[in-house]
Design a protein around this motif. Sequence first.
Motif, PDB file in Angstrom:
ATOM      1  N   GLN A  39      31.416  12.287  -4.195  1.00  0.00           N
ATOM      2  CA  GLN A  39      30.156  12.966  -3.923  1.00  0.00           C
ATOM      3  C   GLN A  39      30.305  13.969  -2.794  1.00  0.00           C
ATOM      4  OE1 GLN A  39      27.106  10.004  -3.257  1.00  0.00           O
ATOM      5  NE2 GLN A  39      26.350  10.384  -5.322  1.00  0.00           N
ATOM      6  N   HIS A  40      30.909  13.534  -1.706  1.00  0.00           N
ATOM      7  CA  HIS A  40      31.112  14.448  -0.584  1.00  0.00           C
ATOM      8  C   HIS A  40      32.209  13.921   0.327  1.00  0.00           C
ATOM      9  CE1 HIS A  40      28.502  11.507   1.435  1.00  0.00           C
ATOM     10  NE2 HIS A  40      28.927  11.997   2.572  1.00  0.00           N
ATOM     11  N   GLU A  81      33.614  14.109   4.603  1.00  0.00           N
ATOM     12  CA  GLU A  81      33.296  14.503   5.970  1.00  0.00           C
ATOM     13  C   GLU A  81      34.525  14.325   6.846  1.00  0.00           C
ATOM     14  OE1 GLU A  81      31.355  10.486   7.958  1.00  0.00           O
ATOM     15  OE2 GLU A  81      30.014  11.942   7.071  1.00  0.00           O
ATOM     16  N   LEU A 113      36.223  10.381   2.292  1.00  0.00           N
ATOM     17  CA  LEU A 113      35.697  10.778   0.985  1.00  0.00           C
ATOM     18  C   LEU A 113      34.773   9.683   0.478  1.00  0.00           C
ATOM     19  CD1 LEU A 113      38.973  12.185  -0.578  1.00  0.00           C
ATOM     20  CD2 LEU A 113      37.100  13.459   0.468  1.00  0.00           C
ATOM     21  N   SER A 143      32.768   4.975   3.554  1.00  0.00           N
ATOM     22  CA  SER A 143      33.677   5.864   2.823  1.00  0.00           C
ATOM     23  C   SER A 143      34.617   5.047   1.952  1.00  0.00           C
ATOM     24  CB  SER A 143      34.468   6.744   3.792  1.00  0.00           C
ATOM     25  OG  SER A 143      35.352   5.972   4.549  1.00  0.00           O
ATOM     26  N   ARG A 178      39.537  18.804   2.502  1.00  0.00           N
ATOM     27  CA  ARG A 178      38.128  18.590   2.127  1.00  0.00           C
ATOM     28  C   ARG A 178      37.642  19.708   1.207  1.00  0.00           C
ATOM     29  NH1 ARG A 178      33.415  19.026   6.435  1.00  0.00           N
ATOM     30  NH2 ARG A 178      34.150  21.148   6.257  1.00  0.00           N
ATOM     31  N   GLU A 179      37.991  20.949   1.508  1.00  0.00           N
ATOM     32  CA  GLU A 179      37.584  22.072   0.668  1.00  0.00           C
ATOM     33  C   GLU A 179      38.225  21.998  -0.714  1.00  0.00           C
ATOM     34  OE1 GLU A 179      38.524  25.536   2.947  1.00  0.00           O
ATOM     35  OE2 GLU A 179      36.974  25.107   4.442  1.00  0.00           O
ATOM     36  N   ALA A 202      36.431  19.226  -2.584  1.00  0.00           N
ATOM     37  CA  ALA A 202      35.075  19.662  -2.931  1.00  0.00           C
ATOM     38  C   ALA A 202      35.102  20.654  -4.082  1.00  0.00           C
ATOM     39  CB  ALA A 202      34.403  20.279  -1.718  1.00  0.00           C
ATOM     40  N   SER A 254      36.040  18.598  -7.259  1.00  0.00           N
ATOM     41  CA  SER A 254      35.022  17.624  -7.642  1.00  0.00           C
ATOM     42  C   SER A 254      33.790  18.346  -8.208  1.00  0.00           C
ATOM     43  CB  SER A 254      34.645  16.719  -6.480  1.00  0.00           C
ATOM     44  OG  SER A 254      34.070  17.454  -5.434  1.00  0.00           O
ATOM     45  N   ALA A 255      33.548  19.581  -7.767  1.00  0.00           N
ATOM     46  CA  ALA A 255      32.405  20.344  -8.282  1.00  0.00           C
ATOM     47  C   ALA A 255      32.637  20.804  -9.722  1.00  0.00           C
ATOM     48  CB  ALA A 255      32.141  21.555  -7.386  1.00  0.00           C
ATOM     49  N   ASP A 263      31.199  18.332 -12.585  1.00  0.00           N
ATOM     50  CA  ASP A 263      29.780  18.003 -12.725  1.00  0.00           C
ATOM     51  C   ASP A 263      29.224  18.336 -14.080  1.00  0.00           C
ATOM     52  OD1 ASP A 263      29.678  16.954 -10.249  1.00  0.00           O
ATOM     53  OD2 ASP A 263      28.927  18.777  -9.271  1.00  0.00           O
TER      54      ASP A 263
END
Length: 155
Positions: free
Chosen positions: A100-101, A103, A120, A128, A144-145, A148, A151-152, A155
Amino acid sequence: PAVEAVEFKAHHSRYLPYLLITSLLPLTFILVGGLALMLFGLFWWGMSVLTFWVILAMLISLEEVKGFPIRGYALRSHDITYQKGWLFFSKVTVPFNRIQHGEIVQGPMAQLFELSELRLFTAGGAVSDLPIGGLPYEEAQRLREYVAKYSATYD
């Protein structure tokens, strides 16, 4: 490729002293307790506690030093895998479509060593699911980028 065939990216060399300090720091309470027992005249009790402290500190240090080369993460086309441990080995794989996200966390001790942790998160939990510690901040941000971005696409 299979998880076993993937080459894992190792942690930065600053991560080992960080692990040793953060793992052994809570043992100072046992050390102080043993010394206090000796100070108050309970020499043999104090020596027993100090012996326990030495054995426990050696076991923790052995686990961290022997397990450090095993620690690492691997990115594949559909997931990310993290492995750690020598005596207590674990390998966690999280598919990108479940993330999902993410940090980036950097506590005071990690700031001292110029390290950070990427956490994650997947659905259904407040904790996490895949923490990857010991990363320089720039690497954690790139990772992280990357996660992300991929993972996008699911969807």
